[in-house]
Design an enzyme around this catalytic site. Structure first.
Site, short mmCIF file in Angstrom:
data_model
loop_
_atom_site.label_atom_id
_atom_site.label_comp_id
_atom_site.label_asym_id
_atom_site.label_seq_id
_atom_site.Cartn_x
_atom_site.Cartn_y
_atom_site.Cartn_z
N HIS A 104 0.85 -1.13 -0.19
CA HIS A 104 -0.06 0.01 -0.03
C HIS A 104 0.91 1.17 0.00
O HIS A 104 2.15 1.26 0.13
CB HIS A 104 -0.91 0.01 1.04
CG HIS A 104 -0.45 0.24 2.45
ND1 HIS A 104 0.74 -0.59 3.17
CD2 HIS A 104 -0.21 1.31 3.34
CE1 HIS A 104 1.18 -0.11 4.20
NE2 HIS A 104 0.80 1.21 4.24
N ASP A 106 0.53 4.97 2.04
CA ASP A 106 -0.12 5.60 2.96
C ASP A 106 -1.16 6.84 2.79
O ASP A 106 -0.96 7.39 1.96
CB ASP A 106 0.61 6.05 4.15
CG ASP A 106 1.63 5.06 4.83
OD1 ASP A 106 1.24 3.86 4.87
OD2 ASP A 106 2.76 5.49 5.20
N HIS A 261 4.72 0.05 0.13
CA HIS A 261 5.48 -0.61 0.94
C HIS A 261 4.60 -1.72 1.66
O HIS A 261 3.30 -1.68 1.52
CB HIS A 261 6.08 0.27 2.08
CG HIS A 261 5.09 1.05 3.03
ND1 HIS A 261 4.58 2.19 2.41
CD2 HIS A 261 4.42 0.90 3.99
CE1 HIS A 261 3.66 2.82 3.18
NE2 HIS A 261 3.64 1.81 4.34
N ARG A 277 5.25 6.80 13.79
CA ARG A 277 5.61 7.20 12.49
C ARG A 277 4.93 8.62 12.28
O ARG A 277 3.96 8.67 13.15
CB ARG A 277 4.70 6.12 11.35
CG ARG A 277 4.73 6.58 10.14
CD ARG A 277 3.97 5.57 9.43
NE ARG A 277 2.43 6.33 9.18
CZ ARG A 277 1.45 5.49 8.81
NH1 ARG A 277 1.53 4.32 8.44
NH2 ARG A 277 0.37 6.14 8.88
C1 SIN Z 1 3.34 0.95 7.47
O1 SIN Z 1 2.83 0.18 6.70
O2 SIN Z 1 3.48 2.23 7.82
C2 SIN Z 1 4.29 0.19 8.72
C3 SIN Z 1 5.39 -0.65 8.03
C4 SIN Z 1 6.05 -1.45 9.01
O3 SIN Z 1 5.75 -1.54 10.17
O4 SIN Z 1 6.90 -2.32 8.61
#
Ligand code: SIN
Length: 282
Positions: A104, A106, A261, A277
């Protein structure tokens, strides 16, 4: 301060060495980081513990940070910090425990999707002396460049709908139970071009993911789902991927327009992983 930029050798990803993110950065140092970031699409800094304040100050140099709603566990101190974690307190998860289950980018279901995300490792899951829980990143610019001329022509001008409901369905199919009801009510879906032009670099990015892309407007349902499947498979070919092996304190930043990612859930649920994050809105 002159920084060392160490590219991964693949389509994307670079380590930035020599930046002290515990201090406000001067313009010249930030310009080097910014240039490296937009060139390599994913960059990381390692070996130094940062506070939430350092994390927020540094990522805010890239633009306005998204503030999260009440209910976010750190809201009272830092509404800008989204917690990604499998840790439970008093029987409840302290953060998002399913972030990154699917490929995906974000906030794709938002009218203003995220532009930049910065994820910091406070606690990495260690099993038999090895750190697990890698994050994979795929370059959507490299994926677009590698399309055939006929596919580029076919998708030119198409618009796709990105939906939180798609993610909900997929999450439930994978056996994870999660309540998305507030997100479904407030921001269920958004439409974006299938090929976005990057606002900073001007490069073309394939904006389509397994996690969020629900349909392509103007195509019959079968054709739309076949095209989504074909493009999402193309986007995650090994030559477009950088796999980040985390170390504690790493700060990894990615470009949400030019990359997608996915997290790796290869550690036991009882082995703690804690990430913070921040996200810059577009
Ligand atoms: C995310 O998708 O923002 C997190 C990725 C992760 O925790 O590795």
């Amino acid at each position: 301060m002159t920084l060392q930029i160490k590219p991964s050798g693949g389509a994307l990803g670079a380590e930035i060495i020599g930046a002290d993110l515990t201090q406000p950065l001067d313009e010249a140092t930030f310009a080097q980081i910014r240039d490296a970031f937009y060139k390599h699409e994913v960059v990381f800094f390692r070996g130094r513990e940062l506070s939430d304040e350092d994390h927020i100050r540094f990522s805010a140099r890239f633009g306005e940070l998204r503030k999260l709603k009440i209910g976010n566990p750190l809201h009272d101190h830092h509404p800008e910090i989204f917690v990604v974690s499998n840790i439970k307190k008093e029987g409840k998860h302290i953060g998002s425990y399913d972030a990154g289950v699917f490929w995906h980018t974000d906030g794709a279901y938002l009218a203003r999707p995220h532009a930049v995300s910065a994820l910091r490792a406070l606690q990495v899951p260690v099993v038999d002396g090895r750190v697990l829980g890698d994050t994979q990143f795929a370059s959507s610019t490299a994926a677009y460049d590698a399309l055939s001329p006929s596919m580029k022509k076919r998708i030119d001008g198409l618009q796709a709908v990105h939906s939180i409901l798609r993610r909900l369905d997929k999450t439930q199919q994978s056996g994870i139970k999660k309540d998305y009801s507030s997100a479904v009510k407030s921001d269920p879906e958004a439409t974006h071009p299938l090929v976005r032009t990057h606002p900073v670099t001007g490069r073309k990015c394939l904006y389509v993911t397994e996690g969020y892309t629900a349909r392509i407007l103007g195509l019959p349902e079968d054709e739309s789902s076949d095209l989504i499947a074909e493009l999402t498979q193309h986007c995650i070919k090994p030559e477009f991927i950088y796999r980040h092996h985390w170390q504690q304190y790493d700060l990894v930043m990615w470009d949400d327009c030019s990359t997608t990612h996915k997290a790796t859930f290869d550690y036991p649920e009882t082995t703690p992983r804690l990430m913070h994050r921040t996200t810059v809105v577009s």
